[in-house]
Design an enzyme around this catalytic site. Structure first.
Site, short mmCIF file in Angstrom:
data_model
loop_
_atom_site.label_atom_id
_atom_site.label_comp_id
_atom_site.label_asym_id
_atom_site.label_seq_id
_atom_site.Cartn_x
_atom_site.Cartn_y
_atom_site.Cartn_z
N LYS A 130 0.77 -1.13 0.12
CA LYS A 130 -0.11 0.08 0.17
C LYS A 130 0.84 1.20 0.07
CE LYS A 130 -3.79 1.98 2.41
NZ LYS A 130 -4.91 1.61 3.71
N SER A 149 -9.93 1.99 2.65
CA SER A 149 -8.84 2.65 1.92
C SER A 149 -7.82 1.74 1.36
CB SER A 149 -8.04 3.56 2.64
OG SER A 149 -7.07 3.31 3.60
N SER A 196 -9.86 -0.34 7.08
CA SER A 196 -9.21 -0.01 5.78
C SER A 196 -8.69 -1.52 5.34
CB SER A 196 -8.38 0.90 5.76
OG SER A 196 -9.05 2.05 5.34
N1 GLN Z 1 -13.26 4.49 5.90
C1 GLN Z 1 -12.39 4.78 6.97
C2 GLN Z 1 -12.35 6.42 6.93
O1 GLN Z 1 -12.54 6.96 5.91
C3 GLN Z 1 -11.42 3.91 7.63
C4 GLN Z 1 -10.17 4.16 6.89
C5 GLN Z 1 -9.04 3.27 7.33
O2 GLN Z 1 -9.25 2.35 7.84
N2 GLN Z 1 -7.87 3.80 7.02
O3 GLN Z 1 -11.57 7.00 7.83
#
Ligand code: GLN
Length: 452
Positions: A58, A133, A157
């Site tokens: 990532k 994400s 995420s």
């Molecule tokens: N979707 C969540 C957010 O927008 C989690 C994101 C994540 O775990 N990095 O914050």
């Protein structure tokens, strides 16, 4: 078959499908091929634990001399001068980095639609999102581009995209994997974790990246068990808790049914389950967005046009340079979080919002501690629905945020949680979430492997 063949196969598959799924932001083909040749020379001698395995990373994990963007224009041309600790550990395990994977900008999002560069598409249905994400981390494994990838999980995420793409994704206990070199979003919640096709692969990859690191002051000094030894298939007598809040309102009938079917499988293997309650779950979403945005507003202050990446070409003075750099470099969602966080931390509001949220976080964590004192694992769906359509939630941030309702509480509590594939709805994968006690990844893997 040798390592060069594996690397060939990976790049060949990428050339066939990445034009469609758009998972990779940067490929590291030259270095990957050189390393494959070097590993082929040591074939059969002192092989690392993941010898020759291609892996995708990532793009918020810093990689020495390999562009690391966090999918943000503000870091478009950032070449780190050091490696994240997990990269050094992967090097010891003899993996081969294939490239860097798309994500929502600075890991803020649930669909990969917030990337500053490109959308990533769900390989099961190109009209749907891969989740986020770490959407491209899940896509790259699901599409067969790489057998392993790393993602990061602040509020779901890793698990939500794993669920949407039908692969296995683990968020380890907070502190198990070093965050050194993970570009910080919300430091008290962020964890790096593995995404793979199988539970066995997942356990092997976690074993390779876990462990104490003096470069991360929140890294725990615990010994790392051999996770593979938990993969016996034996769950006889295992005590499973099923929170009623996770099968209630807002969870689709398909997701609910898939969990009940999974529980039946585990029951037939000798496990026992009971319904429990995590009463503070309903406050998790609000608590998360206050705390994560507050931390993000502080963490992202370092992107000022001086220290890293992008700087506006036309500024009249220093303050103007800061302002324009950030206005031009950050996307809308990142700005939304910085504003929310700055507001929540400002004097006069601090006690009402940030401090209150910290107190609720403690209550949420206590809910988990109470249940996990009596049960080995907690089981529920990973997401309320399967993958949604591209564009479906972009106009309404609140609906988008609600997607993480079942994954956020575990980050607030710091406990480990995995998503394993468990059935389909309308031709799209669903995920089963299994949650364990702090540093008891072994029980999570044991249950996940028995079910798989
Ligand atoms: N979707 C969540 C957010 O927008 C989690 C994101 C994540 O775990 N990095 O914050």
């Amino acid at each position: 078959i040798n390592v060069s063949d594996l690397v060939d196969a990976s790049f060949k598959r990428i050339s066939e499908v990445d034009g469609k799924v758009q998972a990779f932001l940067t490929l590291d083909e030259e270095q990957a091929r050189l390393k494959a040749v070097a590993l082929d020379e040591k074939l059969g001698k002192e092989e690392g634990s993941l010898f020759g395995m291609p892996i995708g990373i990532k793009d918020n994990i810093v990689t020495k001399n390999l562009r690391t963007t966090c999918a943000s224009k503000i870091l478009e041309n950032f070449d780190p001068i050091y490696n994240a600790t997990v990269m050094d550990k992967l090097h010891k395990a003899d993996t081969i980095t294939i490239g860097k994977l798309n994500m929502d900008e600075f890991a803020m999002g649930s669909s990969n639609e917030n990337s500053g560069f490109q959308k990533t598409f769900n390989p099961w249905n190109l009209e749907t999102v891969p989740g986020g994400s770490s959407g491209a981390s899940a896509t790259s494994v699901a599409a067969g581009e790489v057998p392993f990838s790393l993602g990061s999980d602040t509020g779901g995420s890793i698990r939500q995209p794993a669920s949407f793409c039908g692969v296995v994704g683990m968020k380890p206990t907070y502190g198990l994997v070093s965050r050194y070199g993970l570009v910080a979003f919300a430091s008290s919640l962020d964890q790096i974790g593995p995404i793979t096709n199988t539970v066995e692969d997942n356990a092997a990859l976690l074993g390779a990246i876990a462990g104490h690191d003096r470069m991360d002051s929140t890294s725990a000094n615990v010994s790392i068990p051999d996770y593979a030894s938990a993969l016996t298939g034996d769950v006889k007598g295992m005590k499973i808790a099923v929170p009623k809040e996770y099968l209630g309102e807002g969870v689709s009938p398909e997701a609910k049914q898939s969990v009940l079917d999974a529980l039946k499988v585990l029951e037939n293997l000798g496990a026992e389950w009971e319904e429990v309650s995590l009463p503070h779950s309903k406050y998790a979403l609000a608590t998360y967005y206050l705390l994560s945005s507050s931390e993000a507003s502080a963490n992202l202050s370092r992107f000022d046009g001086v220290r890293y990446g992008y700087r506006t070409p036309d500024a009249e003075n220093l303050i103007d340079m800061y302002k324009k750099t950030r206005a031009e470099g950050f996307g809308d969602e990142v700005k939304r979080r910085i504003m929310l966080g700055t507001f929540a931390l400002s004097s006069g509001y601090y006690d009402a919002y940030y401090k209150k949220a910290q107190k609720v976080r403690t209550l949420i964590k206590k809910d988990f501690d109470d249940v996990l004192a009596k049960y080995d694992v907690i089981v529920g769906p990973t997401t309320p629905t399967p993958a949604f359509k591209i564009g479906e939630n972009t106009s309404d941030p609140m609906t988008m945020y609600a997607n993480d309702i079942l994954t956020i509480p575990m980050n607030l509590a710091g406990v480990p949680a995995i998503s394993v594939p468990c059935g389909f709805a309308a031709g799209l994968p669903l995920g089963l979430q299994i949650i364990g006690k702090h540093f008891d990844e072994s029980s999570v893997y044991r249950a996940a492997h028995a079910f798989e």
